[in-house]
Motif scaffolding. Structure first.
Motif, PDB file in Angstrom:
ATOM      1  N   PHE A   1       0.840  -1.194   0.000  1.00 53.49           N
ATOM      2  CA  PHE A   1       0.000   0.000   0.000  1.00 53.49           C
ATOM      3  C   PHE A   1       0.879   1.250   0.000  1.00 53.49           C
ATOM      4  O   PHE A   1       1.722   1.438   0.865  1.00 53.49           O
ATOM      5  CB  PHE A   1      -0.894  -0.047   1.254  1.00 53.49           C
ATOM      6  CG  PHE A   1      -1.821   1.116   1.397  1.00 53.49           C
ATOM      7  CD1 PHE A   1      -2.900   1.280   0.495  1.00 53.49           C
ATOM      8  CD2 PHE A   1      -1.660   2.064   2.405  1.00 53.49           C
ATOM      9  CE1 PHE A   1      -3.758   2.357   0.644  1.00 53.49           C
ATOM     10  CE2 PHE A   1      -2.531   3.133   2.545  1.00 53.49           C
ATOM     11  CZ  PHE A   1      -3.588   3.286   1.668  1.00 53.49           C
ATOM     12  N   LEU A   2       0.615   2.147  -1.012  1.00 53.47           N
ATOM     13  CA  LEU A   2       1.440   3.361  -1.119  1.00 53.47           C
ATOM     14  C   LEU A   2       0.719   4.574  -0.557  1.00 53.47           C
ATOM     15  O   LEU A   2       1.329   5.510  -0.060  1.00 53.47           O
ATOM     16  CB  LEU A   2       1.781   3.618  -2.595  1.00 53.47           C
ATOM     17  CG  LEU A   2       2.637   2.548  -3.261  1.00 53.47           C
ATOM     18  CD1 LEU A   2       2.805   2.868  -4.741  1.00 53.47           C
ATOM     19  CD2 LEU A   2       4.009   2.468  -2.603  1.00 53.47           C
ATOM     20  N   GLY A   3      -0.562   4.542  -0.611  1.00 57.82           N
ATOM     21  CA  GLY A   3      -1.335   5.681  -0.106  1.00 57.82           C
ATOM     22  C   GLY A   3      -2.632   5.745  -0.891  1.00 57.82           C
ATOM     23  O   GLY A   3      -3.072   4.743  -1.475  1.00 57.82           O
ATOM     24  N   ILE A   4      -3.222   6.923  -0.841  1.00 57.65           N
ATOM     25  CA  ILE A   4      -4.494   7.022  -1.557  1.00 57.65           C
ATOM     26  C   ILE A   4      -4.378   8.085  -2.630  1.00 57.65           C
ATOM     27  O   ILE A   4      -3.509   8.966  -2.565  1.00 57.65           O
ATOM     28  CB  ILE A   4      -5.639   7.370  -0.611  1.00 57.65           C
ATOM     29  CG1 ILE A   4      -5.351   8.687   0.149  1.00 57.65           C
ATOM     30  CG2 ILE A   4      -5.932   6.250   0.359  1.00 57.65           C
ATOM     31  CD1 ILE A   4      -6.563   9.291   0.812  1.00 57.65           C
TER      32      ILE A   4
ATOM     33  N   ILE B   1      -4.626   4.827   8.650  1.00 54.95           N
ATOM     34  CA  ILE B   1      -4.508   3.505   8.012  1.00 54.95           C
ATOM     35  C   ILE B   1      -4.764   2.487   9.144  1.00 54.95           C
ATOM     36  O   ILE B   1      -4.225   2.616  10.244  1.00 54.95           O
ATOM     37  CB  ILE B   1      -3.099   3.270   7.425  1.00 54.95           C
ATOM     38  CG1 ILE B   1      -2.723   4.378   6.451  1.00 54.95           C
ATOM     39  CG2 ILE B   1      -3.024   1.889   6.769  1.00 54.95           C
ATOM     40  CD1 ILE B   1      -1.261   4.367   6.056  1.00 54.95           C
ATOM     41  N   LEU B   2      -5.552   1.508   8.855  1.00 57.95           N
ATOM     42  CA  LEU B   2      -5.806   0.472   9.885  1.00 57.95           C
ATOM     43  C   LEU B   2      -5.035  -0.779   9.547  1.00 57.95           C
ATOM     44  O   LEU B   2      -4.995  -1.185   8.395  1.00 57.95           O
ATOM     45  CB  LEU B   2      -7.295   0.127   9.970  1.00 57.95           C
ATOM     46  CG  LEU B   2      -8.220   1.244  10.395  1.00 57.95           C
ATOM     47  CD1 LEU B   2      -9.656   0.750  10.410  1.00 57.95           C
ATOM     48  CD2 LEU B   2      -7.859   1.724  11.795  1.00 57.95           C
TER      49      LEU B   2
ATOM     50  N   VAL C   1      -7.311  -0.704   4.934  1.00 51.41           N
ATOM     51  CA  VAL C   1      -6.777  -1.649   5.913  1.00 51.41           C
ATOM     52  C   VAL C   1      -5.642  -2.438   5.271  1.00 51.41           C
ATOM     53  O   VAL C   1      -5.789  -2.922   4.146  1.00 51.41           O
ATOM     54  CB  VAL C   1      -7.877  -2.611   6.386  1.00 51.41           C
ATOM     55  CG1 VAL C   1      -7.351  -3.545   7.474  1.00 51.41           C
ATOM     56  CG2 VAL C   1      -9.090  -1.846   6.894  1.00 51.41           C
ATOM     57  N   ILE C   2      -4.526  -2.477   5.959  1.00 51.67           N
ATOM     58  CA  ILE C   2      -3.374  -3.210   5.437  1.00 51.67           C
ATOM     59  C   ILE C   2      -3.029  -4.352   6.399  1.00 51.67           C
ATOM     60  O   ILE C   2      -3.576  -4.410   7.485  1.00 51.67           O
ATOM     61  CB  ILE C   2      -2.147  -2.282   5.254  1.00 51.67           C
ATOM     62  CG1 ILE C   2      -1.794  -1.641   6.642  1.00 51.67           C
ATOM     63  CG2 ILE C   2      -2.405  -1.227   4.206  1.00 51.67           C
ATOM     64  CD1 ILE C   2      -0.461  -0.960   6.663  1.00 51.67           C
TER      65      ILE C   2
ATOM     66  N   GLY D   1      -8.112  -4.310   2.504  1.00 50.98           N
ATOM     67  CA  GLY D   1      -9.455  -3.880   2.141  1.00 50.98           C
ATOM     68  C   GLY D   1      -9.714  -2.495   2.677  1.00 50.98           C
ATOM     69  O   GLY D   1      -8.806  -1.776   3.058  1.00 50.98           O
ATOM     70  N   GLU D   2     -10.994  -2.184   2.778  1.00 50.92           N
ATOM     71  CA  GLU D   2     -11.356  -0.862   3.296  1.00 50.92           C
ATOM     72  C   GLU D   2     -12.419  -1.038   4.376  1.00 50.92           C
ATOM     73  O   GLU D   2     -13.123  -2.047   4.417  1.00 50.92           O
ATOM     74  CB  GLU D   2     -11.864   0.023   2.172  1.00 50.92           C
ATOM     75  CG  GLU D   2     -13.176  -0.480   1.590  1.00 50.92           C
ATOM     76  CD  GLU D   2     -13.818   0.473   0.589  1.00 50.92           C
ATOM     77  OE1 GLU D   2     -13.079   1.228  -0.054  1.00 50.92           O
ATOM     78  OE2 GLU D   2     -15.065   0.432   0.500  1.00 50.92           O
TER      79      GLU D   2
END
Ligand SMILES: Nc1ncnc2c1ncn2[C@@H]1O[C@H](COP(=O)(O)OP(=O)(O)OP(=O)(O)O)[C@@H](O)[C@H]1O
Length: 726
Positions: A55-58, A94-95, A118-119, A127-128
């Motif tokens: 995950f890099l970000g949004i 970030i969760l 969510v990482i 997921g989210e």
């Protein structure tokens, strides 16, 4: 955050609400493709990952639009060919799916962040999660939790009352309702002090200080209460009282301390007892043994307690007592060459034998023998006193004891025997000491009532105010101090026997009336009583007074006199039956010898002459006294005149004063009016001198003889010759 929500959060399984159906964008994707993505997918942000899926970000649709906008205004800026990774932003939150602390989740809720990605531990996108799902789940959880907590509190056996900051009751559980007996709907919503003025809940509200284990009494119940403040964000928003009913507990504890005291007392009794005590349980194990018993066995307590009794004392019979359940008293037990008297008894509880008790009754047999001797002596004493009492209440003389052959005595005795066989009332008349009491006893003895009681009352000796209760008894409660159950009078005691009313002439007139009624009705009524009591009594009355004269003087009731005078026996005075003097003297000496253990043969000739010279106003009692005194001082077999201390008198008639007559004699001698012969004069002079010598020495004959210069025996002869009574 509210503690309750924190609790809910900690219980929330938030991972369940993570949606894995999330479309991610690749960081190597050109900017233009991302624009297309947002245009087709209608989302505001999307996660961006690298080629390894990390995950890099949004990428935010809004900021993407701003980039495009700036390109439109400045065409030189051309982003369309740029890679998406250059536009990635760090999300607010970030969760991590494996993060147990739930800090980020809490932040999500507190900051109301609508969506978060969510990482996992490696940093890959899992997921989210959307705030709306989390909030809904949390809300449901909190609702369940509240229900659960309320149920728990409601079902708590402790009473719980909570108040808000204003002191109004906002919570009151079932137990509180039951313990205090006030329904919840009455209490809830009202000031706490309206119902519980002693409650410290309000104070706790003010001080914010908890108070624990406060002992309180409400009605007839005792409570132990904790008062606790309800604090949130450093603010007291209420207080709660948690209390338990300790009434029963207190009663149990009181009972417990009572039984502890009892146990201590019993232990003290057992330990300090002057006898050996041992107790075994149903398994024959020693449970209690006192020091006394340990000393006999020469053992220590720790060697005995819990051990089989047969191990401790092989010939113990306590196991037999366990089996038989019989109490044995007085068996002997030998130990170490000593004998003990012992007692064994079963220990029972609810009809079941749960042990056996053994006791040595005496330190040793010597003590037992000593006790036995004492008891036997007491029994002997008791038998003696019983016999004495019986003797006291039965006749002590019989006809044989009446001495006298003079015609008057003989006729008195004949009358006695005849009257004795009837039930008639008998009146005995005679001077003091003539034998009226002897006659009364003899009548009883000769009558058919001889087996019954002979009860005597001296009417002159009992104070007037007590005479009635003595004669007729009193009922219970008749007066203050009256004995319980009342007391029978002499008449009741004499039932089926004889009552001897001595000195009847001294009976007060008021009592004479009551006595008359009793003689007529043959029944008595106790003082303060209501029921007449029938009596079967022979009455013998006696007096030395002239009853006839008393009747004339209205000092004695005529009707009573007639009732008493059915048969009257008159006893002659001794001076009128001089012929009985010798018989009486001999019989009385024998009687006195027997009583005193003396061996006097009798009285000498001179003594008889001397005794005859006296007129015996005290009759036989006086003769008895003079003889007894003579026997005591007599140191020879025969009583001589000088042993007899007859009262000093002027002459036989006892009326003239000796001194006076002496003076008259001398006067007459000197005046020559009544001239006598010398011999007569000398005789007279001798009499006067002896008399005055005796007067000077107060009747002491030895001193008188010395004073007169003659021998004592000569003095006695002269006293007898001149019939001087002293
Ligand atoms: N006839 C008798 N023979 C032997 N002893 C007698 C005789 N009469 C009296 N006595 C003795 O004289 C004493 C006095 O007798 P008793 O008490 O019977 O006299 P009493 O007339 O009842 O006297 P009182 O009127 O003073 O009560 C007693 O000790 C009794 O034993």
């Amino acid at each position: 955050m509210d503690g309750f929500i924190s609790l809910g959060l900690s219980l929330l399984e938030w991972q369940k609400y993570v949606s894995t159906n999330v479309q991610s964008l690749s960081g190597k994707m050109p900017f233009s493709s991302a624009v297309n993505f947002f245009l087709t997918n209608h989302v505001t942000q999307a996660p961006v990952v690298d080629e390894d899926g990390l995950f890099l970000g949004i990428i935010n649709s809004l900021s993407l639009m701003e980039q495009l906008n700036s390109q439109v205004q400045n065409p030189l800026k051309n982003y369309s060919g740029s890679l998406l990774e250059n536009f990635v932003e760090k999300p607010e939150i970030i969760l991590n799916i494996e993060d147990g602390s739930k800090q980020n989740l809490q932040q999500l809720i507190e900051q109301k962040i609508p969506l978060a990605f969510v990482i996992n531990r490696e940093g890959r996108l899992v997921g989210e999660i959307q705030l709306c799902f989390v909030a809904k789940a949390l809300d449901q959880l909190l609702e369940d939790l509240e229900y659960f907590v309320t149920s728990v509190i409601e079902s708590d056996h402790n009473g719980i009352v909570a108040i808000n900051a204003q002191g109004t009751v906002i919570f009151y559980n079932n137990s509180a309702e039951q313990i205090l007996g006030i329904p919840a709907d009455k209490v809830i919503g009202n000031p706490v002090q309206q119902f519980f003025p002693d409650s410290l809940a309000y104070q706790t509200l003010v001080t914010a200080q908890p108070q624990r284990d406060v002992h309180q009494i409400y009605g007839d119940k005792s409570f132990k209460t904790d008062f606790l403040p309800i604090v949130t964000q450093d603010k007291v928003i209420g207080a709660v009282a948690i209390f338990k009913d300790i009434t029963e507990l207190k009663a149990v504890s009181d009972r417990l301390s009572h039984s502890e005291r009892l146990t201590a007392t019993l232990e003290a009794i057992v330990d300090n007892s002057y006898e050996g005590i041992i107790v075994i349980d149903e398994q024959e194990r020693v449970q209690i043994i006192n020091q006394f018993f340990l000393d006999i066995l020469e053992l220590k307590e720790e060697d005995v307690i819990g051990k089989s009794v047969l191990e401790v004392s092989p010939d113990s019979k306590l196991p037999e007592t366990l089996k038989s359940g019989e109490t044995k008293f007085g068996d002997t037990w030998q130990y170490n060459g000593k004998d003990y008297l012992i007692m064994r008894a079963p220990v029972e509880k609810n009809g079941k034998i749960i042990g056996a008790l053994g006791r040595t009754l005496f330190k040793n047999m010597e003590v037992a023998k000593m006790f036995a001797k004492k008891v036997m002596r007491l029994e002997d004493d008791l038998a003696y006193y019983k016999k004495e009492l019986h003797r006291f209440n039965t006749s002590q003389y019989c006809c044989k004891d009446i001495i006298g052959n003079s015609p008057r005595m003989q006729s008195a005795k004949t009358l006695l025997k005849r009257a004795a066989l009837t039930n008639s009332t008998i009146l005995l008349l005679g001077e003091s000491g003539t034998g009226k009491e002897v006659f009364a006893h003899s009548i009883h003895e000769a009558s058919l009532r001889q087996e019954g009681p002979f009860i005597k009352i001296n009417c002159a000796a009992v104070p007037e105010n007590l005479l009635e209760s003595e004669l007729f008894g009193y009922a219970e409660g008749a007066f203050t101090g009256a004995r319980k159950g009342g007391k029978p009078g002499k008449f009741e005691l004499a039932d089926k026997g004889t009552i001897f009313l001595d000195e009847i002439g001294d009976m007060p007139l008021s009592m004479q009336a009551k006595l008359l009624r009793t003689i007529q009705e043959r029944e008595v009524e106790r003082l303060g009583g209501t029921q007449p009591i029938k009596i079967d009594v022979r009455i013998i009355a006696a007096t030395n007074r002239d009853l006839h004269q008393m009747v004339i003087e209205h000092k004695f009731r005529l009707d009573l006199y007639y009732r008493l005078n059915v048969v009257s026996i008159e006893l002659p005075p001794l001076r009128e039956r001089g012929e009985d003097l010798e018989l009486l003297t001999d019989a009385l000496i024998e009687r006195i010898n027997h009583r005193l253990g003396t061996l006097i043969e009798g009285v000498s000739e001179d003594s008889f002459t001397y005794l005859h010279s006296y007129n015996w106003p005290g009759n036989i009692r006086e003769l008895e006294n003079i003889l007894e005194r003579a026997i005591i001082i007599c140191d020879e077999p025969w009583i001589q005149p000088w042993h007899l201390s007859l009262p000093l008198r002027a002459d036989n008639t006892g009326t003239q004063n000796m001194e006076e007559s002496g003076r008259q004699l001398l006067d007459s001698l000197t005046n020559g009016e009544t001239l006598k012969t010398l011999e007569e004069g000398l005789e007279e002079a001798e009499r006067i001198m002896i008399h005055s010598a005796l007067q000077k020495t107060q009747g002491n004959k030895m001193q008188a003889a010395r004073l007169l210069g003659i021998h004592r025996s000569a003095l006695y002869k002269k006293i007898a010759k001149h019939r001087i009574i002293h």
